[in-house]
Design a protein around this motif. Structure first.
Motif, PDB file in Angstrom:
ATOM      1  N   GLY A 166      35.920  33.194  57.515  1.00 30.94           N
ATOM      2  CA  GLY A 166      36.855  33.813  56.580  1.00 30.94           C
ATOM      3  C   GLY A 166      38.268  33.283  56.549  1.00 30.94           C
ATOM      4  O   GLY A 166      38.548  32.911  57.661  1.00 30.94           O
ATOM      5  N   GLY A 167      39.066  33.277  55.600  1.00 31.63           N
ATOM      6  CA  GLY A 167      40.468  32.834  55.723  1.00 31.63           C
ATOM      7  C   GLY A 167      40.838  32.457  54.419  1.00 31.63           C
ATOM      8  O   GLY A 167      40.544  33.188  53.361  1.00 31.63           O
ATOM      9  N   PHE A 168      42.048  31.477  54.423  1.00 28.94           N
ATOM     10  CA  PHE A 168      42.682  31.046  53.213  1.00 28.94           C
ATOM     11  C   PHE A 168      42.703  29.680  52.886  1.00 28.94           C
ATOM     12  O   PHE A 168      42.779  28.946  53.751  1.00 28.94           O
ATOM     13  CB  PHE A 168      44.051  31.856  53.074  1.00 28.94           C
ATOM     14  CG  PHE A 168      43.936  33.297  53.517  1.00 28.94           C
ATOM     15  CD1 PHE A 168      44.196  34.198  52.163  1.00 28.94           C
ATOM     16  CD2 PHE A 168      43.974  33.847  54.496  1.00 28.94           C
ATOM     17  CE1 PHE A 168      44.512  35.288  52.442  1.00 28.94           C
ATOM     18  CE2 PHE A 168      43.969  35.262  54.629  1.00 28.94           C
ATOM     19  CZ  PHE A 168      44.134  36.153  53.464  1.00 28.94           C
ATOM     20  N   SER A 169      42.342  29.261  51.628  1.00 30.78           N
ATOM     21  CA  SER A 169      42.365  27.927  51.356  1.00 30.78           C
ATOM     22  C   SER A 169      43.645  27.116  51.528  1.00 30.78           C
ATOM     23  O   SER A 169      44.459  27.801  51.211  1.00 30.78           O
ATOM     24  CB  SER A 169      41.604  27.536  50.232  1.00 30.78           C
ATOM     25  OG  SER A 169      41.553  26.318  49.614  1.00 30.78           O
ATOM     26  N   ARG A 170      43.557  25.915  52.032  1.00 27.70           N
ATOM     27  CA  ARG A 170      44.943  25.137  51.888  1.00 27.70           C
ATOM     28  C   ARG A 170      44.507  24.085  50.663  1.00 27.70           C
ATOM     29  O   ARG A 170      45.641  23.463  50.393  1.00 27.70           O
ATOM     30  CB  ARG A 170      44.917  24.366  53.156  1.00 27.70           C
ATOM     31  CG  ARG A 170      45.380  25.415  54.534  1.00 27.70           C
ATOM     32  CD  ARG A 170      45.452  24.584  55.554  1.00 27.70           C
ATOM     33  NE  ARG A 170      45.850  25.323  56.733  1.00 27.70           N
ATOM     34  CZ  ARG A 170      47.189  25.871  56.827  1.00 27.70           C
ATOM     35  NH1 ARG A 170      48.264  25.313  56.187  1.00 27.70           N
ATOM     36  NH2 ARG A 170      47.419  26.822  57.744  1.00 27.70           N
ATOM     37  N   TYR A 171      43.722  23.992  49.903  1.00 30.39           N
ATOM     38  CA  TYR A 171      43.575  23.159  48.765  1.00 30.39           C
ATOM     39  C   TYR A 171      43.529  24.020  47.364  1.00 30.39           C
ATOM     40  O   TYR A 171      44.170  23.753  46.538  1.00 30.39           O
ATOM     41  CB  TYR A 171      42.114  22.566  48.769  1.00 30.39           C
ATOM     42  CG  TYR A 171      41.769  21.349  49.564  1.00 30.39           C
ATOM     43  CD1 TYR A 171      42.933  20.836  50.359  1.00 30.39           C
ATOM     44  CD2 TYR A 171      40.637  20.731  50.139  1.00 30.39           C
ATOM     45  CE1 TYR A 171      42.850  19.707  51.520  1.00 30.39           C
ATOM     46  CE2 TYR A 171      40.464  19.841  50.844  1.00 30.39           C
ATOM     47  CZ  TYR A 171      41.694  19.341  51.486  1.00 30.39           C
ATOM     48  OH  TYR A 171      41.379  18.216  52.477  1.00 30.39           O
ATOM     49  N   PHE A 172      43.037  25.243  47.437  1.00 26.35           N
ATOM     50  CA  PHE A 172      43.026  25.977  46.049  1.00 26.35           C
ATOM     51  C   PHE A 172      43.960  27.190  46.268  1.00 26.35           C
ATOM     52  O   PHE A 172      44.008  27.991  46.917  1.00 26.35           O
ATOM     53  CB  PHE A 172      41.504  26.575  46.021  1.00 26.35           C
ATOM     54  CG  PHE A 172      40.624  25.404  46.100  1.00 26.35           C
ATOM     55  CD1 PHE A 172      40.403  24.526  44.695  1.00 26.35           C
ATOM     56  CD2 PHE A 172      39.788  25.029  46.927  1.00 26.35           C
ATOM     57  CE1 PHE A 172      39.582  23.347  44.669  1.00 26.35           C
ATOM     58  CE2 PHE A 172      38.893  23.876  47.049  1.00 26.35           C
ATOM     59  CZ  PHE A 172      38.970  22.988  45.918  1.00 26.35           C
ATOM     60  N   ALA A 173      44.501  27.242  45.114  1.00 27.35           N
ATOM     61  CA  ALA A 173      45.507  28.605  45.138  1.00 27.35           C
ATOM     62  C   ALA A 173      44.731  29.575  44.884  1.00 27.35           C
ATOM     63  O   ALA A 173      43.690  29.810  44.382  1.00 27.35           O
ATOM     64  CB  ALA A 173      46.445  28.388  43.680  1.00 27.35           C
ATOM     65  N   GLN A 174      45.434  30.903  45.164  1.00 27.98           N
ATOM     66  CA  GLN A 174      44.635  32.078  45.008  1.00 27.98           C
ATOM     67  C   GLN A 174      44.584  32.692  43.544  1.00 27.98           C
ATOM     68  O   GLN A 174      45.283  32.625  43.022  1.00 27.98           O
ATOM     69  CB  GLN A 174      45.569  33.310  45.910  1.00 27.98           C
ATOM     70  CG  GLN A 174      44.980  34.666  45.685  1.00 27.98           C
ATOM     71  CD  GLN A 174      45.830  35.480  46.589  1.00 27.98           C
ATOM     72  OE1 GLN A 174      46.211  36.514  45.917  1.00 27.98           O
ATOM     73  NE2 GLN A 174      46.285  35.213  47.619  1.00 27.98           N
ATOM     74  N   PRO A 175      43.427  32.711  43.074  1.00 27.26           N
ATOM     75  CA  PRO A 175      43.212  32.909  41.613  1.00 27.26           C
ATOM     76  C   PRO A 175      43.572  34.453  41.392  1.00 27.26           C
ATOM     77  O   PRO A 175      43.387  35.148  42.230  1.00 27.26           O
ATOM     78  CB  PRO A 175      41.477  32.800  41.663  1.00 27.26           C
ATOM     79  CG  PRO A 175      41.011  32.947  42.928  1.00 27.26           C
ATOM     80  CD  PRO A 175      42.115  32.459  43.905  1.00 27.26           C
ATOM     81  N   SER A 176      43.879  34.563  40.128  1.00 24.04           N
ATOM     82  CA  SER A 176      44.478  35.901  39.828  1.00 24.04           C
ATOM     83  C   SER A 176      43.397  36.954  39.697  1.00 24.04           C
ATOM     84  O   SER A 176      44.041  38.060  40.060  1.00 24.04           O
ATOM     85  CB  SER A 176      45.096  35.773  38.340  1.00 24.04           C
ATOM     86  OG  SER A 176      43.958  35.326  37.477  1.00 24.04           O
ATOM     87  N   TYR A 177      42.194  36.722  39.864  1.00 22.09           N
ATOM     88  CA  TYR A 177      41.255  37.846  40.022  1.00 22.09           C
ATOM     89  C   TYR A 177      41.419  38.710  41.317  1.00 22.09           C
ATOM     90  O   TYR A 177      40.611  39.619  41.329  1.00 22.09           O
ATOM     91  CB  TYR A 177      39.681  37.358  39.565  1.00 22.09           C
ATOM     92  CG  TYR A 177      39.228  36.219  40.619  1.00 22.09           C
ATOM     93  CD1 TYR A 177      38.748  36.653  41.723  1.00 22.09           C
ATOM     94  CD2 TYR A 177      38.980  34.931  40.094  1.00 22.09           C
ATOM     95  CE1 TYR A 177      38.472  35.734  42.784  1.00 22.09           C
ATOM     96  CE2 TYR A 177      38.548  34.024  40.895  1.00 22.09           C
ATOM     97  CZ  TYR A 177      37.915  34.501  42.133  1.00 22.09           C
ATOM     98  OH  TYR A 177      37.477  33.318  43.082  1.00 22.09           O
ATOM     99  N   GLN A 178      41.777  37.808  42.262  1.00 18.72           N
ATOM    100  CA  GLN A 178      41.617  38.606  43.635  1.00 18.72           C
ATOM    101  C   GLN A 178      43.074  39.058  44.244  1.00 18.72           C
ATOM    102  O   GLN A 178      43.175  39.720  45.147  1.00 18.72           O
ATOM    103  CB  GLN A 178      41.004  37.816  44.715  1.00 18.72           C
ATOM    104  CG  GLN A 178      41.768  36.447  44.984  1.00 18.72           C
ATOM    105  CD  GLN A 178      40.955  35.774  46.111  1.00 18.72           C
ATOM    106  OE1 GLN A 178      41.171  34.634  46.394  1.00 18.72           O
ATOM    107  NE2 GLN A 178      39.855  36.343  46.575  1.00 18.72           N
ATOM    108  N   THR A 179      44.111  38.831  43.458  1.00 23.47           N
ATOM    109  CA  THR A 179      45.610  38.833  43.961  1.00 23.47           C
ATOM    110  C   THR A 179      45.725  40.467  44.210  1.00 23.47           C
ATOM    111  O   THR A 179      46.116  40.916  45.250  1.00 23.47           O
ATOM    112  CB  THR A 179      46.506  38.559  42.850  1.00 23.47           C
ATOM    113  OG1 THR A 179      46.362  37.098  42.621  1.00 23.47           O
ATOM    114  CG2 THR A 179      47.971  38.947  43.218  1.00 23.47           C
ATOM    115  N   ALA A 180      45.146  41.587  43.190  1.00 22.40           N
ATOM    116  CA  ALA A 180      45.451  43.025  43.598  1.00 22.40           C
ATOM    117  C   ALA A 180      44.831  43.141  44.691  1.00 22.40           C
ATOM    118  O   ALA A 180      45.330  44.197  45.399  1.00 22.40           O
ATOM    119  CB  ALA A 180      45.048  43.550  42.285  1.00 22.40           C
ATOM    120  N   ALA A 181      43.606  42.859  45.204  1.00 22.46           N
ATOM    121  CA  ALA A 181      42.937  43.051  46.255  1.00 22.46           C
ATOM    122  C   ALA A 181      43.306  42.483  47.649  1.00 22.46           C
ATOM    123  O   ALA A 181      43.203  43.224  48.610  1.00 22.46           O
ATOM    124  CB  ALA A 181      41.303  42.875  46.049  1.00 22.46           C
TER     125      ALA A 181
END
Length: 588
Positions: A445-460
């Motif tokens: 688990g973690g955070f991509s360096r290629y793909f931006a955070q999609p809006s569907y998960q920002t609030a979570a």
């Protein structure tokens, strides 16, 4: 196909003699380059100039933004288009290249003496073209030098290059060319499963008994059976009703296939009422099905996806692509590109399973960004057509090995996994124990360096980042796509392999188990006359109450303690593990 008519091809051939045409194609600019040989690989030798291989050219898709927009609209429960998935023809129309791109690429091929009409494969929208070329031809076309590289860990040989270029004019028309700088192969990539020391010599009678979801025994925390996962995820009482329409797919690579006899033994020991239930074998690109040497990964995936979803019809796709390099100009070897062969196949089918699970991945940084984006967009096509695609999140926590960057700086950072980091798939992390479940320490688990955070998960995701504060600052990309999205059990799975029951662990357990739950939800929706779930993520982030929140455990790696599971979404277990009955009520 939108290929040029003969008179235009003739004009292109005439233009080759024109100095302006020559100048047009003799202005190379680097498309992708490595600063060092990818770790684990070493230069072995120069390939024979006449060695042949299949080159894939991915053309830019003219209406890709419209495809992505449509994907989000049909996947967003708040949108009026929700559930109105696209047909194959509608998707093809959106991903087809602009006619100018087709003309430009064809002109380039003609300049190099290649007749586009001789292409070995063209996707139905013509956005992917496969041609057979020699090493010498490819080196001229891509202004590069190929080498044979060896991967000791998997005993693999591949023909790759450290960098490649395209004429500047082509950069606006071509997304990616393979095989070039992507060194990963299915043989060198990590299957997200592994045998545990514990061996079960025979199944006990009690293993075949149903367990009440209200009283999951502690033994399920160490020895996971079908009865355990059915009880843990509340599917025990559901009986599929749409088996004439609803389908489940499992992908397999590395010459692995699921064994029919082992499945029957698995049913006999754990689900006696389902003995006789079978699945369909499909071989893609030379995939095997000899039934003589079943794979741990393949048997795990088919046995536990069906443990949840039986009698939902299932298909196991055995995809070839890992032969040794043979320096023989008359016997071309496969290009060995992970996923592309299977994606070429499945996207050209008129109907496809509504749920598909895959259990392979690798460090994101080992995948050239142009390649990763192109493959991720192919998964978007599956979602737009109404298929849920799940991937194991990986078995290395926040990163395995020394976690050094491969850009020449040799910094230690957390290493996200691909394809789990693609925002168009549902990444599944792992848990262990019961009453309560906790995060398993290897859950990727973690955070991509290629793909931006999609809006569907920002609030979570935002509350987690706020609570994290400056901890691990610089080790991860806080603005990247966050994963996993969900989780399921990942240790102690009892799997029948060559007639013997073995204990298996890994997020390879988690993805097919979760996919089985989604297959049941799709069964319910289809039986009610509704559309299947399709691309799942925009929906599940709006209904977190359908999941069992995992609030303890962590995923260490890279010499660090890793992230910690807590209330709400976290990059160890995502939103948590599924509660089928709660999700059924929420999607009804």
């Amino acid at each position: 196909m939108l290929w040029l008519p003969a008179f235009v091809v003739g004009l292109v051939q005439l233009s080759i003699a024109n100095p302006l045409a020559s100048k047009r194609w003799n202005d190379p600019a680097v498309k992708h380059a490595w600063v060092e040989t990818p770790r684990g690989w070493e230069f072995h030798s120069a390939p024979p100039p006449d060695h042949l291989f299949d080159m894939r050219i991915g053309l830019k898709q003219n209406k890709l933004e419209e495809l992505i927009s449509s994907l989000y609209e049909v996947s967003d429960p708040a949108h009026e288009r929700y559930g109105q998935h696209l047909s194959k023809e509608e998707v093809d129309a959106l991903v087809a290249p602009h006619p100018d791109s087709l003309e430009t690429v064809e002109s380039w091929l003609q300049y190099h003496g290649i007749n586009p009409a001789d292409a070995r494969f063209r996707s139905t929208a013509s956005e992917w073209v496969t041609i057979r070329v020699s090493v010498a031809q490819a080196e001229r076309m891509l202004d590069t030098k190929y080498g044979v590289y060896y991967h000791a860990g998997s005993d693999s040989y591949v023909v790759r290059t450290m960098e490649y270029s395209l004429p500047r004019e082509l950069h606006s028309h071509v997304d990616v060319v393979t095989p070039t700088t992507y060194f990963g192969t299915m043989r060198s990539m990590r299957s997200t499963s592994f045998l545990k020391p514990q061996t079960v010599t025979g199944a006990e009678d009690s293993f075949a008994l149903e367990i009440s979801p209200l009283a999951v025994p502690a033994s399920c925390g160490t020895t996971v059976t079908p009865a355990c996962v059915r009880a843990m995820y509340n599917t025990t009482s559901y009986v599929p009703r749409a088996t004439g329409t609803n389908k489940l797919g499992i992908t397999g690579y590395l010459e692995e296939f699921a064994n029919d006899a082992d499945l029957q033994t698995f049913f006999k020991d754990f689900l006696p009422a389902d003995v006789g239930t079978t699945f369909t074998h499909v071989q893609v690109n030379g995939g095997l099905n000899t039934q003589s040497d079943p794979g741990v990964e393949a048997n795990l995936d088919i046995q536990y996806s069906l443990a949840i979803a039986v009698p939902t019809p299932a298909t196991f796709y055995s995809t070839g692509g890992s032969p040794p390099f043979v320096a023989d100009s008359n016997t071309p070897t496969n290009t060995n590109e992970p996923y592309l062969d299977w994606l070429d196949f499945i996207l050209n089918q008129t109907t496809i399973p509504q749920t598909i699970s895959t259990s392979y991945g690798d460090d994101e940084q080992t995948v050239p960004e142009d390649y990763a984006v192109s493959v991720c967009n192919l998964f978007a096509q599956l979602g737009a057509r109404g298929t849920t695609v799940t991937f194991s999140s990986g078995d290395d926590g926040v990163g395995g090995g020394n976690c050094l960057t491969n850009d020449g700086t040799n910094k230690v950072i957390f290493q996200p996994a691909f394809p789990a980091s693609c925002p168009f798939v549902t990444a599944v992390g792992g848990t262990t124990k019961v009453n309560p479940e906790v995060a398993v320490d290897f859950s990727g688990g973690g955070f991509s360096r290629y793909f931006a955070q999609p809006s569907y998960q920002t609030a979570a995701v935002s509350p987690f980042l706020t609570g994290l504060g400056t901890k691990f600052a610089g080790l991860y990309n806080a603005t990247g796509r966050a994963y996993p999205d969900v989780a399921a059990a990942a240790e102690g799975f009892q799997v029948v392999i060559s007639g013997r029951t073995e204990s298996v662990a890994g997020t390879s357990c988690s993805s097919p188990t979760f996919a089985g739950v989604i297959a049941l939800l799709n069964d319910f929706l289809i039986s009610e006359g509704k559309a299947p779930l399709g691309f799942l993520n925009p929906l599940i982030y709006t209904i977190p109450s359908g999941f069992n929140d995992i609030v303890s455990g962590s995923n260490p790696g890279c010499g660090q303690a890793g992230f910690t599971a807590g209330v709400g979404w976290d990059p160890v277990t995502g939103l948590g593990t599924p509660d089928f009955l709660s999700l059924q009520a929420l999607v009804a």
